[in-house]
Design a protein around this motif. Structure first.
Motif, PDB file in Angstrom:
ATOM      1  N   VAL A  67       0.914  -1.118   0.083  1.00  0.00           N
ATOM      2  CA  VAL A  67       0.117  -0.008   0.152  1.00  0.00           C
ATOM      3  C   VAL A  67       0.891   1.290  -0.048  1.00  0.00           C
ATOM      4  O   VAL A  67       0.484   2.327  -0.397  1.00  0.00           O
ATOM      5  N   SER A 182      -7.613   1.160   2.539  1.00  0.00           N
ATOM      6  CA  SER A 182      -6.514   0.616   1.312  1.00  0.00           C
ATOM      7  C   SER A 182      -5.734  -0.624   1.836  1.00  0.00           C
ATOM      8  O   SER A 182      -5.566  -1.515   1.260  1.00  0.00           O
ATOM      9  N   TRP A 183      -5.201  -0.152   2.851  1.00  0.00           N
ATOM     10  CA  TRP A 183      -4.119  -1.056   3.462  1.00  0.00           C
ATOM     11  C   TRP A 183      -5.076  -2.473   3.963  1.00  0.00           C
ATOM     12  O   TRP A 183      -4.471  -3.612   3.607  1.00  0.00           O
ATOM     13  N   VAL A 193      -4.307  -0.533  -4.845  1.00  0.00           N
ATOM     14  CA  VAL A 193      -5.260   0.422  -4.235  1.00  0.00           C
ATOM     15  C   VAL A 193      -6.400   0.589  -5.205  1.00  0.00           C
ATOM     16  O   VAL A 193      -6.279   1.183  -6.150  1.00  0.00           O
TER      17      VAL A 193
END
Length: 451
Positions: A67, A182-183, A193
């Motif tokens: 990420v 997103s992570w 992502v």
């Protein structure tokens, strides 16, 4: 449970960088970022259930390296260009041995006491949880010499505590939770992502502001001696508490403030405005203020859709401004709730692109670094948002059991709003208040709404 009973043992400390080489990148900090340099790192704490600590840590670190290819600014450091303008600097070649900041700091730890997730999620005060979150009392300006993101992963009896410290001069709450979601998606198998961060801060504001700031030898937010030998009075004793407002309680609060709305087309009060005035009025009452005392309501407004041209929701950085409204305590308390709600609504609606531009120009002509006292006298200040989907941050082992703020950036009257874990329209109110006022608020049936 007292923090000393956690008996924390540090297992390992490492730094995670983007998986792919990105070279050297720089990004100027803009007017929306700079005022927060003298705030502290913004801290979040998430608790997860799970019985494979080593596997969880491995997945988290691997996902982090992926990420960070998009959110690489969090793996950089603060610096200044040749004209003294602050910026974020990222360089693959930075080397810790040369004193450089390399990637995101990840600390692995274990609570050697027999502590479960449930033991910690019931704790009222983050003072008991300080050991679980890095960078307590660390100024954002120290990002010149420290990572811009530090993460502590603490093994508990039946799970993991994830303490995060984000440099607030680099990002706001919207960007924080964009990164976290997103992570989590990467850890759950997403190859990339899905919503890449918009990194061009100068599209929102391109004025170059030089600030002559250096790291202080003492806390700049503390009182400074001016030759007067009198010692400053000790700070008030503060308490923190989470008040969990159910969906039905939120609906009651919103209905009450809207029931006398005139039929002239007046705009209804939002859930945020209704809950805000509910907190503001009852905290003012709990403080035992005199009728003539001023009280200030402060909210940090997201300006992404307010600036001209509007910025995307994925804008990465700070795109917030504090707005204020003030009235007399007696007038706020004696008037129906729609009086205070109207003050808040008008202040928010008045914060147009023109108002934002004027605020920026005023600040750029005479830059002022924010301090906590700037929030206002007898203040209620609201940060975070129940719109942030904090309980959707699932790294592959379920939703967090609890989400909290750390002790940084808290003062008398600071409020953080989070969605309730039960979902729907429920909202958790994380409130910091002087201890005597908190005791009165805890007995205030009008505030509690049958909590």
């Amino acid at each position: 449970m007292a923090s000393e009973l956690l008996k924390l043992k540090i297992l390992e400390k490492s730094h995670v960088k983007p998986r792919e080489k990105l070279g050297k990148k720089e990004c100027q900090l803009v007017t929306f970022d700079l005022p927060y340099l003298a705030f502290y790192y913004n801290q979040k704490l998430l608790f997860y259930k799970g019985d494979d600590y080593e596997g969880m840590v491995k997945k988290l670190k691997e996902g982090l390296s992926v990420v960070l290819e998009e959110f690489y600014q969090l793996a950089g450091k603060l610096g200044k260009d040749e004209e003294g303008v602050f910026r974020v600097e990222y360089n693959d070649e930075d080397d810790a041995e040369d004193g450089g900041v390399v990637g995101v700091e990840v600390v692995q730890a274990v609570a050697e006491a027999d502590v479960s997730v449930a033991d910690l999620t019931v704790a009222e005060s983050t003072n008991t949880l300080k050991e679980l979150i890095p960078y307590t009392g660390i100024l954002n300006l120290e990002g010149m010499h420290r990572p811009l993101l530090a993460i502590q992963l603490t093994k508990l009896k039946d799970g993991l505590a994830m303490g995060c410290a984000f440099n607030h001069a680099v990002l706001d709450g919207t960007s924080t939770w964009h990164f976290m979601s997103s992570w989590a998606a990467i850890c759950c198998g997403s190859p990339t992502v899905s919503a890449a961060p918009f990194l061009e801060r100068t599209k929102a504001r391109n004025t170059r502001v030089k600030l002559d700031l250096t790291l202080p030898s003492a806390d700049p937010l503390a009182g400074k001696s001016n030759g007067d030998v009198k010692q400053a009075p000790p700070p008030p004793v503060l308490r923190e508490k989470i008040f969990k407002f159910s969906e039905s309680a939120i609906d009651k609060i919103k209905s009450a403030v809207n029931e006398r709305l005139p039929s002239d087309g007046s705009k209804p009060f939002s859930t945020f405005q209704a809950l805000s005035v509910h907190i503001w009025r009852r905290v003012t009452y709990a403080r035992n203020l005199r009728p003539e005392d001023y009280t200030v309501f402060t909210v940090f407004v997201d300006c992404r859709k307010r600036v001209d041209p509007p910025m995307p929701e994925t804008y990465f950085g700070n795109l917030i401004q504090a707005i204020f409204t003030v009235t007399a305590a007696g007038l706020l308390s004696a008037s129906p709730p729609e009086f205070g709600a109207s003050l808040i609504q008008k202040a928010i609606e008045a914060h147009t692109a023109k108002a934002i531009d004027e605020r920026n120009k005023e600040w750029e002509s005479a830059p002022k670094i924010f301090q906590f006292k700037d929030a206002g006298v007898n203040c209620v200040a609201v940060g975070s948002s129940p719109r942030f989907k904090v309980y959707d941050v699932d790294f592959g082992w379920g939703s967090p059991e609890n989400v909290r703020s750390g002790s940084n950036n808290k003062f008398d009257g600071m409020v953080y709003l989070y969605p309730g874990k039960s979902g729907g329209r429920s909202i958790d109110v994380e409130l910091t208040l002087e201890s005597e006022a908190m005791a009165r608020l805890e007995e205030d049936e009008e505030f509690l709404m049958d909590l």
